[in-house]
Design a protein around this motif. Structure first.
Motif, mmCIF file in Angstrom:
data_model
loop_
_atom_site.group_PDB
_atom_site.id
_atom_site.type_symbol
_atom_site.label_atom_id
_atom_site.label_comp_id
_atom_site.label_asym_id
_atom_site.label_seq_id
_atom_site.Cartn_x
_atom_site.Cartn_y
_atom_site.Cartn_z
ATOM 1 N N ILE A 111 0.855 -1.186 0.000
ATOM 2 C CA ILE A 111 0.000 0.000 0.000
ATOM 3 C C ILE A 111 0.896 1.242 0.000
ATOM 4 O O ILE A 111 1.888 1.304 0.733
ATOM 5 N N THR A 112 0.533 2.233 -0.799
ATOM 6 C CA THR A 112 1.268 3.486 -0.812
ATOM 7 C C THR A 112 1.119 4.179 0.548
ATOM 8 O O THR A 112 0.005 4.286 1.064
ATOM 9 N N PRO A 113 2.208 4.636 1.152
ATOM 10 C CA PRO A 113 2.120 5.299 2.457
ATOM 11 C C PRO A 113 1.230 6.541 2.412
ATOM 12 O O PRO A 113 1.121 7.221 1.394
ATOM 13 N N VAL A 114 0.602 6.828 3.542
ATOM 14 C CA VAL A 114 -0.276 8.001 3.653
ATOM 15 C C VAL A 114 0.541 9.273 3.385
ATOM 16 O O VAL A 114 1.648 9.431 3.901
ATOM 17 N N GLY A 140 -1.937 6.784 -0.541
ATOM 18 C CA GLY A 140 -2.426 6.118 0.654
ATOM 19 C C GLY A 140 -3.462 6.931 1.398
ATOM 20 O O GLY A 140 -3.279 8.129 1.640
ATOM 21 N N LEU A 141 -4.565 6.290 1.767
ATOM 22 C CA LEU A 141 -5.603 6.922 2.578
ATOM 23 C C LEU A 141 -5.423 6.571 4.050
ATOM 24 O O LEU A 141 -5.621 7.408 4.922
ATOM 25 N N GLY A 147 -10.165 3.103 -8.313
ATOM 26 C CA GLY A 147 -10.202 1.886 -7.504
ATOM 27 C C GLY A 147 -9.733 2.119 -6.084
ATOM 28 O O GLY A 147 -9.091 3.132 -5.766
ATOM 29 N N LEU A 148 -10.060 1.177 -5.210
ATOM 30 C CA LEU A 148 -9.592 1.161 -3.831
ATOM 31 C C LEU A 148 -8.894 -0.173 -3.580
ATOM 32 O O LEU A 148 -9.445 -1.237 -3.877
ATOM 33 N N LYS A 149 -7.693 -0.097 -3.033
ATOM 34 C CA LYS A 149 -6.900 -1.295 -2.742
ATOM 35 C C LYS A 149 -6.721 -1.410 -1.228
ATOM 36 O O LYS A 149 -6.304 -0.459 -0.578
ATOM 37 N N LYS A 150 -7.048 -2.572 -0.693
ATOM 38 C CA LYS A 150 -7.047 -2.809 0.751
ATOM 39 C C LYS A 150 -6.120 -3.973 1.090
ATOM 40 O O LYS A 150 -6.277 -5.080 0.566
ATOM 41 N N PHE A 186 7.560 6.500 -10.182
ATOM 42 C CA PHE A 186 8.122 7.429 -9.202
ATOM 43 C C PHE A 186 7.306 7.383 -7.923
ATOM 44 O O PHE A 186 6.102 7.123 -7.944
ATOM 45 N N LEU A 187 7.952 7.682 -6.828
ATOM 46 C CA LEU A 187 7.293 7.793 -5.530
ATOM 47 C C LEU A 187 7.592 9.170 -4.960
ATOM 48 O O LEU A 187 8.749 9.538 -4.763
ATOM 49 N N PHE A 188 6.548 9.958 -4.742
ATOM 50 C CA PHE A 188 6.712 11.326 -4.250
ATOM 51 C C PHE A 188 6.263 11.427 -2.794
ATOM 52 O O PHE A 188 5.310 10.766 -2.399
#
Length: 256
Positions: free
Chosen positions: A38-41, A79-80, A116-119, A254-256
């Motif tokens: 999961i992408t960090p918040v 990330g949420l 989409g939502l990924k959990k 990329f990750l920002f």
């Protein structure tokens, strides 16, 4: 505490968190399946095709048709919460050249968009991880590059780390479009080649209602430029049907 010491402590904390960040997060490019991370918040992952190329050739009743297409697909992930992320996708600008009995026609346009939502699912296992993805693909693209009707999908992925080098996994995807169902299964092998190089191989099985079974094989490599940037290259071939088709391309994330 003087300012120099404060700056040193802050810099060390940022570097330490960056190292943890790299270990916990991975991009979903390339491949048909998707990962469990999961992408960090507060962070944004941008995964971009540069582009993807597809080729197919048919010879039916002496009517020879060849199709070559280019597509610059894109996926944004943010990330949420620690185990939930929002995904926004776009099939992007596309180009298609069709050659039929020596006559060439070219068209270009834009593809569909998706949300989409990924959990992530906590399995309380150090080696096994799991994630669910709910996704809607909205038919917003131009005629030649659209699905024409919206597609609603629910997918799951499970990965198991056999050791430090090899990870096995499988993605299952269920779709509905205009009351027609489709199921896709994607068993995958992921392997670490070195500190910066990794690779994957996958088999794709897809059955759509009232359509023939479609199968394909694909493989690719990924290169980690640094903690927040990845390059990838992949190639695949269809195994079913009388029409030979091939797919390949490059991408950057990329990750920002």
């Amino acid at each position: 505490m003087n300012n120099r010491l404060k700056i040193t402590i802050l810099t060390s904390a940022i570097l330490a968190s960056s190292s943890i960040f790299a270990d916990d997060f991975s991009f979903d490019r390339p491949g048909t399946g998707f990962g469990t991370s999961i992408t960090p918040v507060g962070s944004l992952a941008w995964e971009q095709g540069l582009p993807t190329v597809e080729y197919s050739k048919a010879n039916i009743s002496n009517d020879q048709t060849q199709n070559v297409s280019l597509q610059e697909d894109m996926l944004l992930r943010t990330g949420l919460t620690k185990d939930l992320e929002l995904q926004l996708g776009w099939d992007g600008p596309s180009w298609l050249r069709t050659t039929q009995n020596g006559k060439k026609t070219t068209t270009n346009g834009l593809g569909d968009m998706s949300v989409g939502l990924k959990k992530a699912i906590d399995l309380h296992d150090d080696r096994m991880s799991m994630a669910l993805l709910g996704q809607a693909t909205i038919a917003t693209g131009n005629y030649a590059f659209s699905n024409h009707d919206s597609i609603y999908a629910l997918a799951s992925t499970v990965q198991y780390a056999q050791n430090d080098i090899l990870t096995t996994g499988i993605t299952m995807r269920y779709e509905i479009q205009n009351s027609d169902w489709a199921v896709t299964a994607v068993p995958t092998l992921s392997y670490k080649l070195s500190n910066k190089w990794s690779g994957y191989s996958e088999f794709v099985y897809r059955k759509q209602e009232s359509e023939h079974i479609q199968t394909s094989l694909a493989t690719g490599v990924m290169y980690a430029v640094n903690n927040r940037m990845q390059l990838d290259a992949s190639i695949g071939a269809g195994l079913s049907g009388d029409v030979p088709d091939y797919k390949g391309g490059f991408g950057v994330s990329f990750l920002f």
